[in-house]
Structure formats: C-alpha cells, structure tokens
Design a protein around this motif. Structure first.
Motif, short mmCIF file in Angstrom:
data_model
loop_
_atom_site.label_atom_id
_atom_site.label_comp_id
_atom_site.label_asym_id
_atom_site.label_seq_id
_atom_site.Cartn_x
_atom_site.Cartn_y
_atom_site.Cartn_z
N SER A 1 -1.04 -7.74 1.66
CA SER A 1 -0.57 -6.42 2.07
C SER A 1 0.94 -6.26 2.00
O SER A 1 1.45 -5.15 1.88
N ASP B 1 0.82 -1.21 0.00
CA ASP B 1 0.00 0.00 0.00
C ASP B 1 0.85 1.26 0.00
O ASP B 1 0.62 2.20 -0.78
N THR C 1 -6.82 -8.86 0.76
CA THR C 1 -5.72 -8.46 -0.12
C THR C 1 -4.39 -8.85 0.52
O THR C 1 -4.27 -8.91 1.75
N GLU D 1 -5.09 -7.42 -7.03
CA GLU D 1 -6.35 -6.82 -6.62
C GLU D 1 -7.01 -7.65 -5.52
O GLU D 1 -6.87 -8.87 -5.48
N PRO D 2 -7.74 -7.00 -4.59
CA PRO D 2 -8.46 -7.75 -3.56
C PRO D 2 -9.43 -8.75 -4.17
O PRO D 2 -9.98 -8.53 -5.25
N SER D 3 -9.62 -9.86 -3.48
CA SER D 3 -10.55 -10.88 -3.94
C SER D 3 -11.28 -11.47 -2.74
O SER D 3 -10.84 -11.34 -1.59
N ARG E 1 -13.67 -9.48 1.42
CA ARG E 1 -12.53 -9.26 0.55
C ARG E 1 -11.22 -9.30 1.34
O ARG E 1 -11.16 -8.86 2.49
#
Length: 402
Positions: free
Chosen positions: A341, A303, A339, A324-326, A337
């Motif tokens: 990090s 991030d 992600t 991408e978040p899933s 969701r």
C-alpha cells in the motif's frame, strides 16, 4: 563539567575523537543516524533504539532541554548519544532539566564535538555497524595519542558484542504488567467505542493515547501474551507496536499474530508490527544497509498517489512484491490477497501492507507523530473504522442454531 576526551570507535577501525558528554564510561551498540531536526527527547526515549548508538545529524542539540511531557517511555533507551554542538544551556519555557544532566542521571554515555556529518556519510557508505563510545575510566592509558595498540584494543571490545541481525530484543523492552488506557477527551467517562489489545513490542506512549482520544479502550499487554489471554479480554481488534530487533527471531509473536488473523480480528501493526505482519503473511524480511530514522521521510500512498512526510525508526524491511495484489505466500494463500500500500520514495522500500480479504493492514512508519509530522495520524481513524465495523458485525451476527 571539565573537558575530557572521548572516543567513538567503529568496528571497521574508524575512530572519531571528541569530548565526553553525558555519562562517562563505555557504551556499546549498533551505530545509526537520525535525520530529525527536532524531537531528540522522543528519540532518546523510543524503545526501538534499544542497543543502538544514535548520531544526530542536526548539529545543535539540547537547546530545548528536557521536559516531563514529551518522553515516549519511562526511561532513555539509546545505548549512546553522538552530537556535534550541544547547547550550553536550555532555553525553552517547557524545559525542566538540562539534557546533559538527564544523560548523566540515567547513565547514558555520550560524545560531543565530533563531525557528525562525516560519521553519517561513513555509515551511509559502509552501513550501520557495531560501535562503542569510550570515556573516563573506560579509556586505556595513552588513549589521547590514538596509537595502534589503543585502537586495536578498543576495536576488539566493539567487535566482541553481538550484531543486530539475529537479535531478539522485544522481551527486553516490553512491559512486564498489563495496563489499560481508557478513552480520553470527549469520550472520557463514556462506554468505549471499541476495545483493543495492544501487544507491547516497544510501544511509544503516544500510540495508545491516540487511540484513547478516539474513544478506544486500549489493553497494553506484554509480548509474551498468549492468544488465550487475548481472547479472554474479548477485544474488537489487535495492535502490534514498534520495537527493536530482528523480526526473523520473533517466532512467538508471529504465531500469535497468525492466531489473531485466523480469528478474523481486525489488525493494525506499525514498524516492528508491520515487519511481523509481513512474516506472518509469508514474506521475508531483510536488514537495510543503514535504515530509516528521523521525522522527515517521504512515503507514497500507492492508492491515492499522495505523498506523506513520516517518522521512521527501522533497520529491517519487508520483502514483498510491489504492483498487482497477489496471494499471501504463507500456507498457499491462507490469508487471501495482499497488496503493498505504501513505498518509501528515497529507496523504494515497502512501507505498508494491505490485506484485501481480511481486516488487516500495517505501515512501516510511526503514525503517532512523536515528535511529528502528523501526516500519518489518519491511520488511527482507519483502524477505528475497522474496529467499529467489526464490532457491529459481531453484535448483529445471528446466533448459531443446533
């Protein structure tokens, strides 16, 4: 002590001859290497090294001796210790004892005056494997000649021990009795900012100390704890610690973690606790070829883009998609969701998970910084912020009407 030979025997038949150092006898375990230049006392007392023979890549070990402030638990956990050049005597104002005397007192079999660089390169090439250190009465007659008969006999002993894959070890290192670490420093004697339950899977003592220094009351409990036991403590959050073994075997702990997540309690996990968080979310885990161990591992925070130098001790990793978040795979996205990090810059291994729809996150590394570095300590502040926010939301939530 008089000079005696010792043999380090790997399961693939490779043998290194050195000098007996520390305890004498036989030590069996998975051989791994640690790249830390300092902090050997923290390494020795880290429960995550249970059933592992540790090779120190730094050549000179023992010069700061042993003190009573730096241990991360009440005993040495490594199965065996391999060094190149042990210090002849300790030379540090904090030292209370010699390192070799401590190894002897606790029965830790070691070997010195071996080529630790060659051993490390062998592990990097062929992977962590079962090994044994043999000295004293554990050596067969004629061992100094390294005949095929001697080699074959010792290799048979080595390969007869269980592998690390499939090993359930948390119960062997977890505390038997629960205990409380109260807030310290400026928070001592005051009402805690929040209360957490820390599930001991092989916890290092510096971890609850970090939280206590931030005003948190920490209830450390055994790995066998039930969710009802956790609820009875009325915590504002739950923490899962580091620890040894294969995360795929920790069925009780994974189900316990899912109960925590289902209850909406803030969660923070490190190392083994990170791997269990991954499995609770529905991701798989896998064994690394030779793992990450040491206090100089670079990790990128995706991030912010910042790179942290971090402390590691793990041989397994979470298999989660970077990008991408899933939706979390377990139970068709039950936990919303997720992600990745953090990633390791040496090999791209997943080093952190962040749940976006529930208050939960984890990292693979050791932010308690024993024996350093300190880059990851802010994760404790992040967890405290989650705890306080949850506590405030709980206290101000309107009561249900019937």
């Amino acid at each position: 002590m008089t000079s005696e030979i010792a043999l380090l025997v790997l399961e693939d038949g490779t043998v290194f001859q050195g000098r007996a150092w520390g305890g004498r006898g036989r030590s069996l375990g998975e051989i791994v290497f640690s790249t830390g230049m300092t902090g050997y006392q923290e390494t020795l007392t880290d429960p995550s090294y249970h059933r592992q023979i540790v090779v120190m890549t730094a050549p000179h070990i023992g010069n700061t001796g042993v003190n009573d402030e730096d241990p991360e638990s009440g005993r040495i956990w490594v199965a065996g210790f391999v060094v190149r050049d042990p210090a002849r005597r300790a030379s540090n104002w904090r030292a209370r004892r010699e390192l070799e005397d401590e190894l002897v007192d606790q029965g830790i079999v070691g070997i010195a005056e071996v080529d630790t660089r060659a051993i490390t390169r062998h592990i990097r090439s062929f992977g962590a494997m079962r090994a044994g250190i043999f000295s004293g009465d554990a050596l067969p007659a004629g061992a100094e000649y390294l005949t095929d008969q001697v080699r074959d006999a010792l290799v048979r002993i080595v390969v007869d021990q269980p592998q690390m894959s499939g090993a359930a070890l948390a119960s062997e290192v977890s505390t038997v009795d629960s205990y409380v670490v109260s807030p310290t420093g400026e928070f001592q004697g005051r009402a805690p900012l929040a209360r957490i339950v820390a599930v001991d899977l092989g916890i290092k003592s510096r971890t609850p100390e970090h939280l206590a220094a931030r005003g948190i009351e920490v209830h450390v409990v055994p790995n066998s704890v039930s969710f009802a036991d956790i609820q009875a403590l009325n915590p504002d959050g739950v923490f899962f610690s580091n620890g040894p073994g294969d995360p795929s075997t920790a069925e009780h702990e994974i189900e316990l973690l899912r109960a925590v997540l289902d209850a909406g309690l803030p969660y923070f996990g490190i190392c083994f606790g990170h791997q269990l968080f991954g499995r609770a979310l529905g991701y798989g885990t896998y064994k690394l070829d030779f793992g990450h161990r040491g206090i100089n591992q670079p990790v990128k925070d995706i991030d912010s883009g910042r790179v942290q130098i971090t402390a590691h001790n793990h041989g397994f990793a979470v298999d989660a998609p970077v990008g991408e978040p899933s939706l979390s795979p377990f139970d068709s996205g039950r936990y919303g969701r997720v992600t990745v990090s953090h990633v390791g810059l040496n090999d791209g291994v997943v080093e952190g998970l962040q749940a976006l729809d529930i208050p939960a996150f984890s990292v693979q590394y050791h932010p308690e910084a024993a024996a350093g570095p300190h880059d990851g300590e802010t994760l404790f502040d992040r967890f405290v912020d989650l705890l306080i926010a949850h506590k405030k939301a709980t206290e101000t939530a309107p009561e249900e009407t019937h």
